[in-house]
Every structure is written in structure tokens, then in C-alpha cells.
Design a protein around this motif. Structure first.
Motif, PDB file in Angstrom:
ATOM      1  N   TYR B   3       0.945  -1.229   0.316  1.00  0.00           N
ATOM      2  CA  TYR B   3      -0.035   0.788   0.034  1.00  0.00           C
ATOM      3  C   TYR B   3       0.767   1.165  -0.083  1.00  0.00           C
ATOM      4  O   TYR B   3       0.612   2.569  -0.743  1.00  0.00           O
ATOM      5  N   GLN B   6       2.472   1.532  -3.189  1.00  0.00           N
ATOM      6  CA  GLN B   6       1.451   2.098  -4.470  1.00  0.00           C
ATOM      7  C   GLN B   6       1.012   4.008  -3.823  1.00  0.00           C
ATOM      8  O   GLN B   6       1.129   4.482  -4.943  1.00  0.00           O
ATOM      9  N   GLN B   7       1.480   4.469  -3.044  1.00  0.00           N
ATOM     10  CA  GLN B   7       1.129   5.284  -2.679  1.00  0.00           C
ATOM     11  C   GLN B   7       2.118   6.918  -2.578  1.00  0.00           C
ATOM     12  O   GLN B   7       2.347   7.675  -3.043  1.00  0.00           O
ATOM     13  N   ASN B  10       1.688   7.049  -6.612  1.00  0.00           N
ATOM     14  CA  ASN B  10       0.810   8.499  -6.552  1.00  0.00           C
ATOM     15  C   ASN B  10       1.382   9.550  -6.089  1.00  0.00           C
ATOM     16  O   ASN B  10       1.291  11.189  -6.851  1.00  0.00           O
ATOM     17  N   PHE B 145      -3.651  -6.691  -2.373  1.00  0.00           N
ATOM     18  CA  PHE B 145      -3.355  -5.140  -2.953  1.00  0.00           C
ATOM     19  C   PHE B 145      -2.082  -5.135  -4.239  1.00  0.00           C
ATOM     20  O   PHE B 145      -1.488  -5.818  -3.739  1.00  0.00           O
ATOM     21  N   ALA B 269      -3.464   9.271   2.798  1.00  0.00           N
ATOM     22  CA  ALA B 269      -2.968   8.001   2.712  1.00  0.00           C
ATOM     23  C   ALA B 269      -3.180   7.574   4.505  1.00  0.00           C
ATOM     24  O   ALA B 269      -3.736   6.295   4.292  1.00  0.00           O
TER      25      ALA B 269
END
Lengths: 367, 304
Positions: B3, B6-7, B10, B145, B269
Motif C-alpha cells: 500500500y 502504491q502511495q 501516486n 493489493f 493515505a
């Protein structure tokens, strides 16, 4: 930030675009987001108001006088709404069909109450608008507690045991709605997994989308306007999050689909049963279609708001706003394009009807 | 972990976009010590020109993605550069030598003018673009995920790095860069030594606008929706990035953009999404408290 203040100040100076009026005319106004990111709704209001006034004037006006329209642009900014309201008051407007955003309607209504101006909002659904409003606040749309009740129950019933996220944009409208949905959904036995505010006016919601993905969200409820909801839905689909998107009456514009594209397929939203299809609206809808205007969303609501006022003024025999307001609550039902409308003591319509709509292939229809 | 990764992707992308816009702010500030508040709106114009070019190319039958991208980039850079040139000529040059706040106010006026011009010319409604670049790479296949980076995100990150390298080299190694640095230090002395100051400043604005066009095109491709108001929020963020990184410094602009993008993303997040701007601006305030000229800024900056 001071640049923003300057922009607002400069804009406020150039706000009130009068259409010019001879003295024997009655001035009424419509006010809403004529510019800014919610300008699509302002255009709807303007179209409805112009047509209503043209029709009423063609039929002889109100009490023998012709109506003249003033347009106020609040850009859905609460501060600008107050300056628009003061400006309209200084132009001796009798009645305002507006504003659009609840966050604008509520502060503006205080100004109107002081200045003796009647206000009928075609679109502001936040309960506080009429709950806290004075003698002068009315609306021809429903309320968020009614809308939230239907949406909350629907989610609890249709998606039992699923993981739901409730998002809102912190506006009077968005948060009010989200809170109502949460309350009713919880009461019906479903707890949300995420309850989160987002920042309106942004473009990048990737962090939020990843967060929804991480929490395995299956249903997302949006308390907010179409620009942000549309972007979030689009970014959700781009990242492969296929949760069901549910919104409310602020998604009722074709612009929603322009933003989402095919990603908007299957989005659900609550809105009154389509006023365009009501028999009372047939004649007016034909006039709009002849002019190549689709009377979608709030066009007919604005039309109806002006109709109600005109009818009540005729019945009261005066355009004195206090007297018209009393007449509106005391008499009725008023015949409008939306069908017969009656008001309760607060100024809310007595029979709101919210139903679910679904977006398919770039158009929305009742479910 | 997946996670967070992924952030990170981003945040990197968002930060690179801020950085790309910040480069234009920082270049103009570096040379004439003026904050070009209209830069955000020039960026918006770049996005609109890109959109129009994509539509025209589509109508003309040029649909091969790489060719279309290069053509649109070239068109957008040229036309936006013209805007940059005109803005400097109309709003700033007549005020050079005037009191310090004059060009600043002129810049704010220019910003309002450009916004309203586009609003009137193009309409207030949002303008969508069908996705042009699609696809991506799966970085990590987790149990629940999946971490992905899209092709567009890769393009944005690479473009920013390439643009940063090119412009750092231009400023450091070319005659134009030397002239720019000379104007930055002392315009009168530069003039005495035979440097055409007007031309150098003009070129800086042209280059700044071309950079804004690159950013505008990336923004359009990444988010797919633009309107006349995008320059405001993006401009404020990019300006903040330029200040955080040390205004006047090109690598600083990108570094500042990256930091703001990452802070915003990670705050969203793990904490509250609605307070991400508070987090980003708090970091800015703290940094400036201890390093008044920003992370990579020099100490001799006194101009406002």
C-alpha cells in the motif's frame, strides 16, 4: 491566498449583469453559479428563469406589470453569495429564484430576510436552509434528510454486509447529505468502513482511491458535486477499483458523464422523478426543445419557482414579499410545471419524491 | 508495505507535476526577481492548446499515439511560448524599473485576464479528453493489493527529469544561460557588458511558458479533464514547491514539488484527506523557519 481574495473582489464588482428595466417593471432575479466549476448548473437556472419570465410576460405579466430578470453570479462561494445578495437588494429586487448551492443559499437568505426579499431555491437541499430560514425561505426541491433517508435505506437494503465508503466535500450540501446517509444506513443496520472528507477543487484523488482500494471498498457514496465525484469515479476505474458509485442530485448534469466517460457507467443517484416527463411540463418542455435546450436538471425547478411566486403574487394582489410569502404558505396547491406544489410552515414542499436514477451510455434514466 | 509503495508512486507523479510547473516560476524569479503569478494560467492555456491540438489531429486522421504526442507537444510549446512572450511584453516590460509591487499587481491582473479570456472563449464547462496513453506495469502482485504504475505516470516522471536536466544544462553551459545568470546578478552591469537584457528576459519568459505547456499537456493526459480554473490550485501548489525548494533553483523546484506531492499523498493515505494541505503548508512554514531561502536556495536573495 490573497490572490483569491482579489479575484473574488474583482469578480464581485462585475457580478450583477442587469438586463435593463423600465420603472414600471417588477424586478426578480435568479442567482447561482454562472461562472466557476459548477457553471453548468447556473446555466440551467438561467435557462429556466428566462423562459419562465418570457412566458409570464407573454401572458400579461403579474398584476399588469411586466417582469424583468436580474442575474446574480455567486460561483457557489458563500462570501460571494452575500455580496450578490446585497447587490440584488440594492437593485430593489422583489424575489430571488436561487441560489443553487446550499452553502450560498443559507448566508444569502439572511441578507434577503433583512432586506425584505422573498427567496425560493430551486436546488438547495440542505435542511438548514429552511430550518434556520426566516419568513422568506422556500424551496421547490426536496431536502437532504429525505434524500439521505432514501439513499441510506437503499444502500443498507441492496448491499447488506458489504464494505461501504461515505465521502463528502465538506460543503454544506455534501457533508449534510453524507451525514444523513450515514445516520440512516447505520439505523438500517449497516456500518460504513470509511467516512472521509476530500478537498473540493483538486484533480488528483489517487491517494484517496488507493486508500479505498486498500480497504476493499465495494460501495462508495458521494456527498458532493459532479466535478469531484466524476474525477474520483474516473480515477477509481482507471486503477481497477470497481466499487458501485452512488451520488445524489448534484450529479444530474450531462457534464458528469463528460468527466467520467465510460467509467461513469452504472453510477446511481437520487433525484426527483424526471420532471421532463410529467404531463404538466409537456408544453414548456416542447418550447425548450424547440430552442434546442434540454430542460435537464434544475431548468424546470427554476421555472417552477418563478411560477409559484407569480401565482402567489396574483392571488395576494400585491408583490409585497411578506404578503406573498404568507399567501404561498396559506394557499395552494400552486400549479407548476412540476405539478401541484404546496408548502409547509417552514417553506418546504409537502410531497417530495426522490427516486433512484442510473447512468448508462451517457444518459441517466429512472431505475 | 504494498500500500505504501502504491502511495509512493501516486505521490511521485503528483510531485513531478508540481515540480514541472514550479520550474517556470523559479526560472522567471531567478532572472528578474519577480513572482509571475500568471504562470499558473499560462499552464492552463498550455493544457487547452494541447486539448485543441489533440482534437484537431484526431480530425486530421493522425491517431498513431507516439506521433500525435510529439506533434501536440511541439504545437503546445510553440503557441504557449507566444502567450508567454506576449504576457511579458504587455504586462511586465512597461513596468520594469517601476516600484517593486507594480509588476506583481500586473501579474495578478494578467492571471485574472487569462482565466476570464479562456472562460469566455472556451466556456466554463469542463473539457474532457478520451484517454490517449493507456496501460501500465504491475510492480507487485500482492495477496489483496496490487501495486501498479501506469504508462502515463512513467511518462510524467521521465519527462520532468529530462526537462530538468536539459534546462539545468542550458543555464549552466550555454551563452544564453550565461546571459541569464548575468542579468540575475546585476542587470545594469550586464547591459554595460553588451548583453541584451530585454531579449534575455523575453527568452526566459518564452522558455518558462514552453515549460508550462509541457506541464499542461502532462496534466491533460493524466487527469483527462481540464477547465479554465485549473491554473489557480496548480499554480499555488507549484509556487509553494518553488519556495520550498529554494526559489531561483531549478533542481530545488523539482525537489520542492516532489516533497509537497509526497507529503500530501502520504498524509491522505494515513491520516485525514481533508487536512493534507495543512500538512504540506506546515512543512513549508517549518522549513522556511530554519532555512529561510529554501532547501537548495542561495542566501543572497533579498528581492521580493
Amino acid at each position: 491566498m490573497f490572490r483569491r481574495t482579489l479575484v473574488a473582489a474583482a469578480a464581485a464588482g462585475a457580478l450583477i449583469a442587469g438586463t435593463g428595466a423600465a420603472e414600471a417593471q417588477i424586478r426578480i432575479a435568479t442567482a447561482g453559479p454562472m461562472t466557476g466549476q459548477y457553471a453548468a448548473f447556473g446555466a440551467q437556472m438561467r435557462a429556466g428563469a428566462e423562459q419562465a419570465i418570457a412566458d409570464i410576460n407573454a401572458a400579461g405579466g403579474v398584476l399588469g406589470q411586466q417582469l424583468a430578470l436580474e442575474i446574480g453570479d455567486d460561483a457557489c462561494d458563500p462570501r460571494q453569495a452575500v455580496s450578490v445578495a446585497n447587490n440584488l437588494a440594492s437593485r430593489r429586487v422583489q424575489f430571488v429564484a436561487g441560489h443553487f448551492c446550499s452553502g450560498s443559499s443559507i448566508p444569502a437568505s439572511k441578507v434577503y430576510a433583512e432586506e425584505g426579499i422573498l427567496q425560493i431555491s430551486p436546488a438547495s437541499t440542505n435542511p438548514r436552509f429552511t430550518d434556520e430560514g426566516g419568513w422568506n425561505t422556500f424551496r421547490v426541491c426536496g431536502r437532504d434528510d429525505q434524500q439521505g433517508l432514501i439513499a441510506g435505506n437503499f444502500i443498507a437494503r441492496t448491499f447488506p454486509g458489504q464494505r461501504v465508503a461515505i465521502l463528502h466535500d465538506n460543503s454544506a450540501y455534501g457533508k449534510g447529505l453524507a451525514d444523513e446517509v450515514k445516520k440512516n444506513m447505520n439505523a438500517a443496520g449497516l456500518q460504513e468502513t470509511i467516512y472521509q472528507a476530500y478537498v473540493a477543487g483538486e484533480r488528483d484523488y489517487s491517494a484517496l482511491v488507493s486508500r479505498l482500494q486498500q480497504a476493499n471498498i465495494q460501495v462508495v457514496y458521494f456527498g458532493g458535486y459532479h466535478t469531484e465525484s466524476g474525477l474520483i469515479v474516473r480515477q477509481m476505474r482507471e486503477r481497477g477499483l470497481n466499487a458501485v458509485a452512488i451520488g445524489a442530485d448534484a450529479l444530474v448534469t450531462n457534464e458528469y458523464w463528460q468527466i467520467t466517460g465510460p467509467a461513469g457507467e452504472g453510477t446511481l443517484m437520487t433525484f426527483s422523478s424526471d420532471p421532463r416527463r410529467r404531463p404538466t411540463a409537456a408544453e414548456v418542455v416542447a418550447k425548450f426543445r424547440a430552442k434546442n435546450v434540454d430542460p435537464e436538471g434544475y431548468v424546470l425547478y427554476t421555472y417552477a419557482a418563478i411560477q409559484v411566486w407569480a401565482e402567489a403574487a396574483k392571488k395576494a394582489g400585491t408583490t409585497n414579499p411578506q404578503r406573498v410569502a404568507q399567501e404561498m404558505k396559506a394557499s395552494g396547491p400552486w400549479q407548476t410545471v412540476l405539478g401541484p406544489i404546496s408548502f409547509d410552515a417552514k417553506g418546504d414542499v409537502t410531497v417530495p419524491d426522490y427516486v433512484f436514477y442510473v447512468w448508462r451510455n451517457g444518459a441517466y434514466s429512472e431505475m | 508495505m504494498d500500500y505504501a509503495l502504491q502511495q509512493l508512486v501516486n505521490g511521485l507523479t503528483l510531485g513531478m507535476i508540481y515540480g514541472l510547473i514550479a520550474l517556470g516560476y523559479t526560472m522567471v524569479y531567478g532572472i528578474i526577481g519577480m513572482i509571475n503569478f500568471a504562470h499558473g494560467d499560462v499552464f492552463m492555456i498550455g493544457a487547452f492548446i494541447s486539448l485543441i491540438s489533440f482534437i484537431l489531429l484526431g480530425m486530421g486522421g493522425i491517431t498513431a499515439v507516439p506521433i500525435a504526442l510529439v506533434l501536440v507537444l511541439a504545437i503546445a510549446m510553440c503557441f504557449t511560448a507566444l502567450y508567454g512572450f506576449a504576457v511579458e511584453r504587455v504586462a511586465y516590460r512597461p513596468l520594469r524599473g517601476s516600484f517593486r509591487l507594480a509588476p506583481l499587481i500586473s501579474a495578478i491582473g494578467m492571471s485574472i485576464f487569462l482565466q476570464n479570456f479562456v472562460q469566455v472563449a472556451q466556456g466554463a464547462r469542463v473539457k474532457p479528453l478520451e484517454p490517449v496513453v493507456t496501460g501500465g506495469i504491475v510492480l507487485m502482485e500482492g495477496g489483496t493489493f496490487t501495486v501498479t504504475i501506469s504508462a502515463m505516470q512513467i511518462i510524467i516522471i521521465l519527462t520532468t527529469l529530462v526537462v530538468l536536466t536539459i534546462f539545468t544544462l542550458i543555464v549552466a553551459r550555454t551563452p544564453l544561460g550565461r546571459a541569464m545568470r548575468a542579468c540575475e546578478q546585476d542587470q545594469r552591469m550586464a547591459k554595460l557588458l553588451g548583453i541584451d537584457v530585454d531579449r534575455t528576459i523575453s527568452l526566459t519568459f518564452v522558455i518558462g511558458a514552453a515549460l508550462a505547456a509541457v506541464a499542461g499537456m502532462m496534466y491533460l493526459l493524466y487527469y483527462g479533464v481540464i477547465d479554465f480554473f485549473i491554473g489557480f490550485v496548480a499554480g499555488v501548489k507549484a509556487f509553494t514547491a518553488a519556495v520550498l525548494g529554494g526559489i531561483g533553483s531549478l533542481p530545488g523546484a523539482v525537489l520542492g514539488g516532489l516533497l509537497i506531492g509526497l507529503i500530501e499523498t502520504f498524509w491522505s493515505a494515513y491520516f485525514s484527506v481533508q487536512y493534507k494541505d495543512v500538512a504540506a503548508f506546515s512543512i513549508l512554514a517549518l522549513t522556511l523557519l530554519f532555512m529561510p531561502s529554501g532547501l537548495l536556495g542561495r542566501h543572497d536573495v533579498e528581492k521580493v
